[in-house]
Design an enzyme around this catalytic site. Structure first.
Site, PDB file in Angstrom:
ATOM      1  N   HIS A   1      69.111  19.551 148.527  1.00  0.00           N
ATOM      2  CA  HIS A   1      69.218  20.719 147.640  1.00  0.00           C
ATOM      3  C   HIS A   1      70.634  21.488 147.528  1.00  0.00           C
ATOM      4  O   HIS A   1      71.100  22.114 145.972  1.00  0.00           O
ATOM      5  CB  HIS A   1      67.622  21.976 148.008  1.00  0.00           C
ATOM      6  CG  HIS A   1      68.239  22.437 146.375  1.00  0.00           C
ATOM      7  ND1 HIS A   1      66.836  21.960 145.919  1.00  0.00           N
ATOM      8  CD2 HIS A   1      67.434  23.881 146.039  1.00  0.00           C
ATOM      9  CE1 HIS A   1      66.685  22.915 144.978  1.00  0.00           C
ATOM     10  NE2 HIS A   1      67.374  23.877 145.062  1.00  0.00           N
ATOM     11  N   GLU A   2      71.134  22.203 148.278  1.00  0.00           N
ATOM     12  CA  GLU A   2      72.246  23.101 148.295  1.00  0.00           C
ATOM     13  C   GLU A   2      73.836  22.366 147.964  1.00  0.00           C
ATOM     14  O   GLU A   2      74.366  22.770 147.358  1.00  0.00           O
ATOM     15  CB  GLU A   2      72.462  24.155 148.891  1.00  0.00           C
ATOM     16  CG  GLU A   2      70.525  24.945 149.440  1.00  0.00           C
ATOM     17  CD  GLU A   2      70.352  25.441 148.647  1.00  0.00           C
ATOM     18  OE1 GLU A   2      71.538  26.425 147.332  1.00  0.00           O
ATOM     19  OE2 GLU A   2      69.545  26.117 148.066  1.00  0.00           O
TER      20      GLU A   2
ATOM     21  N   HIS B   1      73.131  21.865 144.231  1.00  0.00           N
ATOM     22  CA  HIS B   1      74.460  23.029 143.262  1.00  0.00           C
ATOM     23  C   HIS B   1      75.844  22.388 143.530  1.00  0.00           C
ATOM     24  O   HIS B   1      76.476  22.895 142.780  1.00  0.00           O
ATOM     25  CB  HIS B   1      73.731  23.937 143.941  1.00  0.00           C
ATOM     26  CG  HIS B   1      72.073  24.434 143.321  1.00  0.00           C
ATOM     27  ND1 HIS B   1      71.852  24.068 142.225  1.00  0.00           N
ATOM     28  CD2 HIS B   1      71.119  24.817 143.944  1.00  0.00           C
ATOM     29  CE1 HIS B   1      70.453  24.791 142.077  1.00  0.00           C
ATOM     30  NE2 HIS B   1      70.241  24.704 143.342  1.00  0.00           N
TER      31      HIS B   1
ATOM     32  N   GLU C   1      70.113  23.547 138.816  1.00  0.00           N
ATOM     33  CA  GLU C   1      68.402  22.652 138.886  1.00  0.00           C
ATOM     34  C   GLU C   1      68.135  21.538 138.869  1.00  0.00           C
ATOM     35  O   GLU C   1      67.804  21.145 140.432  1.00  0.00           O
ATOM     36  CB  GLU C   1      67.237  23.927 138.926  1.00  0.00           C
ATOM     37  CG  GLU C   1      65.747  23.298 139.721  1.00  0.00           C
ATOM     38  CD  GLU C   1      65.857  24.320 141.195  1.00  0.00           C
ATOM     39  OE1 GLU C   1      67.239  25.087 141.562  1.00  0.00           O
ATOM     40  OE2 GLU C   1      66.022  23.974 142.695  1.00  0.00           O
TER      41      GLU C   1
END
Lengths: 498, 498
Positions: free
Chosen positions: A259-260, A263, A289
């Site tokens: 997830h990170e 980003h 997101e």
């Protein structure tokens, strides 16, 4: 000095002050000893104040007024002036005293919330939350908007309003609730092997390997441990991620890292020429997101991805996984649950948690929902959407920090916007890359990352979200691609017609 | 607002800006990925510039002028105004353009030096070094001083001048050279066991244990790895140290850690009420160095200290040390050598290295020594003082970074001042604590640390060095206590009359 040159120099100073504040925040969350807390809060506040003073300075207004003709230009400088003008207007709308009152009340409320959440005592924090709602309303009054939440939504997700979000969300919810019901009626996948001994060091090494394989550049970033994972950018050459590790469950560290990484891939691939300008950042919370969720879910929880990665995961953790088939594993990491907690929820139910919060925020700001009625409203909606009722407020309306440290409004819609966009962007990528599934199954993520870089990442904040989505996918934002993705993925997984 | 209140508020902002810049520097040296370098340099430069602008602001001058009557007061506020006035006067003396020229040239020179040092090519860096000398002279011209080096010495070691240092150093050197000769004429202690396998993890754990035992508070600090060890203070609650590890030699990590712990004990024990003011810092480079050296040498290389610690060290590294007696160990860590490199030199010869640099700095600034003659002058002095001649400039006048990144002058004398003070302070402590040796032999460092805190640390920069030394030791600074300490320690160790 030429006004544009002066503007860019001033924007660079603002960017550097913000970056310095973020380095201090990163350190606060990673390595700072407990004794440093008091002074650190003061140091960060000073840097934020200096940045705000420059953002809202009279000279900034003069420069932008002089350059206002450029704001309509198609050029990069045109986009830069548009963004700078928008930032200036936002920065000068709200009186400094109100900003300070909000910030100070946020600190008090946060401490009270932490205690109230622990003690499951909503009443203890209610009066302070009421004051936060009051301050939030006063904040919104300084904007010319149709709905008070628009003042906050516009900050994070420019172009969106209460009206457009309510339309989008009600359509999504209408389709999502039956899908969730259909899935929850089916037998639950076996997840027992996920609760096993997964040594921390190995988890971290595997997560870093996956992150690097997805294209995260460790020469321009690093990963550290924090209580709550996050991504943070100090410059295009220094974009860091953090994670946490549960020794009995590798999914938290692994999917959190992916997830990170999503980003970070966005930030690391923005045109370096935008460094130090308002264009050198993701264009909205929702679009940001969309990238964390695209990599986490549409790639990271997909069958093709694990065709390549699962043997490596099995080799890393032979004890719990050697006898688990790829199909069983894939089902386990895509379990749909009647959960109470947003941050632990699966990609199908997640948006129900988010839309609940958005609708309650709207109702509170409209004056339709009093703070004292919040717990009941929360629980009723959980019952309606997910068929479950929180046994405590700790697991209900006290679970998220957002309403208890910043103004009420605008902090949640980006999560669902991101999910919707992630499917729409991925759909466009799949059309452009007919071999995408086969590539992912061979561990070749380069073509997908290049497509995303070309169409989204490199532009930074050049395009506002609406324009970016239209340019990239040829259509306006819609819940359909996301719903189609869910149906196509979860129908076969749960052996049910959706 | 009352002028004193306004002054303190402004000093706090300056202190916070400096602290923020230091957090960025700490990160640059510890965890920053390579890609972050460019932007980081710019971010630090911005924070430094903002701090300098406030330090030298017109309003600061007005406040200090209004408060000038207080500068003679005995009170804490009197000391604060004295320090602030001194900082303001220094900050406003030199034109900003010259400061910027010095800073820019420093960056260019530093890169050239790193290459020249590696290639042993003094000629390659000579013209840039000549320009640095020129800039240094121009800097000094803005001060009303008897000798150009006084402009720099005053910054680091207020109260000292070329005249007083030359007197002090010539007296010290006259006694030191014969002592070194006498020791070097004796057989060298056996140090073979120091070159062995000392696992890095164990070294770090042992060093941290020693640091904590000396009183370093890890709740208000931490230790990390860097290329060059340092201590850095962000606030009284956050004072960090760094170290490095050589897996074949534990002394670098251990004594380096004790050295930085000494600096940190000073900073951690300054009265917390001084936080955010110019009083919340060590009072001079010399006094700071006196504390790192006191703990490193007068405690850390003493017989009593190792009576307590040596069994623990042996238990940590049984393989190389089990059969080495305490006496042999103590001799080995106190070996006097005809070394070429300052940073590797023992406590007896160290000051000869330092005084060489100070005298050459004076000669360069006086115009008595041309840059082109620097290598020869360096080598001749090494021959005279230490009886050894550097085979290369890399091991000679290219070895230290100081002249190649900041103005020439003032960066070295503090090391020797610190050594002299360390013995004078330790002597006073020993008088006040008759059981000190016995206490150290039991691992009880509390009484010594309390005495130092009471007499030195807690005062921060309240007293200028001269006054502090007089108050604490009842005498002016003198080389005698240091020489007496060397004679008393090294005579028996080397079995020679000194």
């Amino acid at each position: 000095m030429n006004a544009l040159v002066e503007l860019k120099s001033e924007l660079r100073a603002i960017s550097d002050l913000n970056a310095a504040a973020m380095v201090l925040e990163w350190d606060q969350n990673t390595y700072m000893p407990p004794g440093g807390a008091d002074a650190r809060g003061r140091q960060i506040a000073l840097l934020s104040r200096l940045a705000h003073e420059r953002r809202s300075a009279k000279r900034m207004g003069e420069l932008l007024s002089e350059l206002s003709a450029m704001a309509d230009a198609e050029s990069v400088d045109g986009a830069l002036v548009r963004r700078a003008l928008r930032d200036y207007q936002r920065a000068t709308k709200v009186p400094a005293e109100l900003m300070e009152a909000i910030s100070n009340h946020g600190s008090v409320l946060y401490s009270a919330w932490a205690a109230a959440r622990k003690a499951n005592d909503f009443e203890a924090v209610r009066p302070l939350l009421e004051k936060n709602l009051e301050l939030s309303k006063r904040y919104a009054e300084h904007f010319e908007v149709d709905h008070p939440i628009d003042a906050f939504v516009d900050e994070h997700d420019p172009g969106m309003t209460a009206a457009s979000l309510k339309t989008l969300f009600s359509s999504l919810r209408a389709d999502l609730v039956p899908i969730v019901e259909a899935l929850l009626a089916r037998p639950e996948p076996d997840r027992s092997f996920l609760d096993a001994d997964y040594p921390e060091e190995k988890q971290l090494a595997f997560a870093a390997e996956v992150s690097a394989a997805l294209g995260y550049d460790f020469q321009r970033g690093r990963q550290d441990l924090t209580h709550h994972p996050f991504m943070i950018r100090f410059s295009s050459g220094d974009v860091r991620i953090t994670t946490r590790v549960d020794p009995r469950d590798f999914t938290d560290c692994l999917f959190g890292t992916i997830h990170e990484t999503g980003h970070a891939l966005y930030e690391q691939n923005i045109d370096r020429a935008f460094d130090g300008t308002p264009l050198g950042a993701g264009t909205s919370t929702g679009v940001h997101e969309s990238q964390s969720r695209l990599w986490e879910n549409l790639v990271g929880r997909s069958r093709p991805f694990w065709e390549h990665m699962y043997p490596k995961l099995q080799a890393t953790f032979p004890e719990p996984l050697a006898d688990v088939s790829l199909d069983d594993f894939h089902r386990a990491i895509n379990t749909v649950e009647r959960g109470l907690v947003r941050v632990d929820s699966d990609e199908v139910t997640y948006n129900l948690h988010v839309m609940l919060r958005f609708d309650l925020e709207c109702a509170m700001l409209e004056g339709e929902l009093a703070i004292r009625d919040l717990p009941e409203a929360w629980n009723a909606r959980m019952e309606a959407d997910l068929g479950t009722k929180p046994p405590t407020d700790t697991l209900g309306c006290l679970q998220d920090v957002h309403w208890y440290c910043i103004p009420i409004g605008g902090a949640f819609q980006g999560y669902t916007l991101g999910n919707l966009m992630s499917a729409q962007f991925f759909g466009a990528a799949s059309k452009a890359l007919p071999e995408l599934d086969a590539q992912l199954a061979k561990g070749e993520v380069g073509p997908l990352r290049s497509w995303l870089t070309e169409n989204i990442y490199r532009h930074g904040a050049t395009y506002f979200p609406d324009e970016l989505i239209q340019r990239t996918t040829g259509a306006a934002l819609s819940p359909e691609p996301f719903l189609a993705y869910l149906r196509k993925k979860y129908g076969p997984l749960y052996d049910v017609e959706l």
